[in-house]
Design an enzyme around this catalytic site. Structure first.
Site, mmCIF file in Angstrom:
data_model
loop_
_atom_site.group_PDB
_atom_site.id
_atom_site.type_symbol
_atom_site.label_atom_id
_atom_site.label_comp_id
_atom_site.label_asym_id
_atom_site.label_seq_id
_atom_site.Cartn_x
_atom_site.Cartn_y
_atom_site.Cartn_z
ATOM 1 N N ASP A 12 -22.391 19.517 5.912
ATOM 2 C CA ASP A 12 -23.415 20.261 5.164
ATOM 3 C C ASP A 12 -24.195 21.113 6.158
ATOM 4 O O ASP A 12 -24.107 20.918 7.378
ATOM 5 C CB ASP A 12 -24.356 19.304 4.418
ATOM 6 C CG ASP A 12 -25.388 20.051 3.578
ATOM 7 O OD1 ASP A 12 -25.015 21.056 2.942
ATOM 8 O OD2 ASP A 12 -26.566 19.659 3.573
ATOM 9 N N SER A 13 -24.980 22.014 5.620
ATOM 10 C CA SER A 13 -25.825 22.861 6.461
ATOM 11 C C SER A 13 -27.024 22.100 7.015
ATOM 12 O O SER A 13 -27.677 22.569 7.946
ATOM 13 C CB SER A 13 -26.330 24.056 5.659
ATOM 14 O OG SER A 13 -27.141 23.618 4.580
ATOM 15 N N CYS A 75 -21.759 21.120 0.468
ATOM 16 C CA CYS A 75 -22.631 22.291 0.512
ATOM 17 C C CYS A 75 -22.040 23.318 -0.430
ATOM 18 O O CYS A 75 -20.875 23.714 -0.274
ATOM 19 C CB CYS A 75 -22.694 22.829 1.942
ATOM 20 S SG CYS A 75 -23.558 24.404 2.122
ATOM 21 N N GLU A 155 -35.732 19.659 3.770
ATOM 22 C CA GLU A 155 -35.540 19.560 5.220
ATOM 23 C C GLU A 155 -36.822 19.113 5.918
ATOM 24 O O GLU A 155 -36.771 18.552 7.018
ATOM 25 C CB GLU A 155 -35.073 20.903 5.781
ATOM 26 C CG GLU A 155 -33.663 21.293 5.373
ATOM 27 C CD GLU A 155 -32.577 20.509 6.094
ATOM 28 O OE1 GLU A 155 -32.813 20.051 7.241
ATOM 29 O OE2 GLU A 155 -31.482 20.331 5.500
ATOM 30 N N HIS A 189 -29.155 19.869 -1.711
ATOM 31 C CA HIS A 189 -30.528 19.488 -1.383
ATOM 32 C C HIS A 189 -31.331 19.139 -2.643
ATOM 33 O O HIS A 189 -32.236 18.295 -2.604
ATOM 34 C CB HIS A 189 -31.251 20.624 -0.653
ATOM 35 C CG HIS A 189 -30.882 20.781 0.785
ATOM 36 N ND1 HIS A 189 -29.696 21.355 1.193
ATOM 37 C CD2 HIS A 189 -31.555 20.460 1.925
ATOM 38 C CE1 HIS A 189 -29.655 21.384 2.520
ATOM 39 N NE2 HIS A 189 -30.775 20.852 2.985
#
Length: 263
Positions: A12-13, A75, A155, A189
């Site tokens: 994933d990012s 993602c 994040e 997310h």
């Protein structure tokens, strides 16, 4: 004995794909997992397609070096721009994400669906192909909304509170006012914000994501077995940030946390 052929890689990012890791763990509790969050380059959603693809190659190669024999591209942006190229380049299965447009088209009562996603996902050909297949033939309406602040909030480990509520109102409220009764959480997310989103839009609005379906598909490719399975979570970003975030996002999930450099 554990079979190394069963090892799963998840890319994933950043930390959003941990929502998919949680679903994979439910389906495959005894399979070792390596997770890489490319937080140094997070978010992918506002990056050029060529960069998303090159980073996906680099992370996938690292996971394969770690022993991954099935990789989940957790993602949506990376799936849109890289999953087919990954499948062509490497001789192992790749499981991708896609916005849950199909199940949303089956659930909506008003005929209006809101899709909360990244800029890259909304602009991708794969997304428009989903609309052509599942939305246009039924005469349904889709409203799309990029949500850059959602990724930043997750994040930062901020899953509730005034800032989250303000972002949800900005992104989701206009969709509800326009008649949407089903909202697609089109980024890994976003499920971490599910409770906050639901509290703002109200209990009558359906929220749909594809984490469980992706875990089910992964389980069909990987044989579970009895044994001690380790989870290793790696970040290309700051390890201290991961150490702070992981207990917030994945409470009670034991894992080894590491920092990794991927050129």
């Amino acid at each position: 004995m554990q079979s190394t052929d069963n090892t799963i890689g998840i890319l994933d990012s950043g930390v959003g794909g941990l929502s998919v890791l949680l679903e994979v763990r439910k389906k495959l509790p005894h399979v070792p997992v390596h997770y890489i969050g490319d937080s140094e380059w997070c978010p992918y959603g506002n990056k050029p397609a060529e960069l998303i693809q090159s980073r996906s190659y680099a992370v996938a190669e690292e996971l394969i070096e770690m022993g991954a024999r099935t990789i989940v591209v957790a993602c949506n942006s990376a799936t849109i721009h890289a999953v087919e190229a990954l499948r062509a380049r490497y001789p192992i299965p790749f499981v991708g994400m896609e916005p849950a447009v199909k199940p949303a088209s089956q659930c909506t009562r008003s005929g209006i669906i809101g899709v909360l996603a990244t800029e890259a996902s909304i602009a991708g050909e794969k997304f428009h192909a989903l609309l052509k297949t599942h939305i246009h033939p039924k005469g349904l309406k889709v409203i799309t909304q990029p949500c850059p602040d959602f990724v930043t909030l997750v994040e930062d480990g901020m899953l509730s509170g005034p800032k989250v509520e303000a972002a949800v109102r900005e992104y989701a409220h206009p969709m509800v006012e326009a008649g949407a009764d089903t909202l697609v959480l089109g980024c890994t997310h976003y499920p971490f914000l599910r409770e906050s989103i639901q509290s703002v839009v109200g209990p009558d609005i359906q929220l749909i994501d594809t984490g469980e379906a992706v875990a089910r598909r992964t389980a069909s490719l990987v044989e579970d077995y009895e044994g001690l399975a380790t989870i290793s979570v790696h970040t290309t970003g700051n390890l201290a940030c991961l150490e702070r975030l992981f207990p917030i996002l994945c409470p009670s999930l034991p894992a080894h946390l590491h920092q990794i450099t991927i050129a």
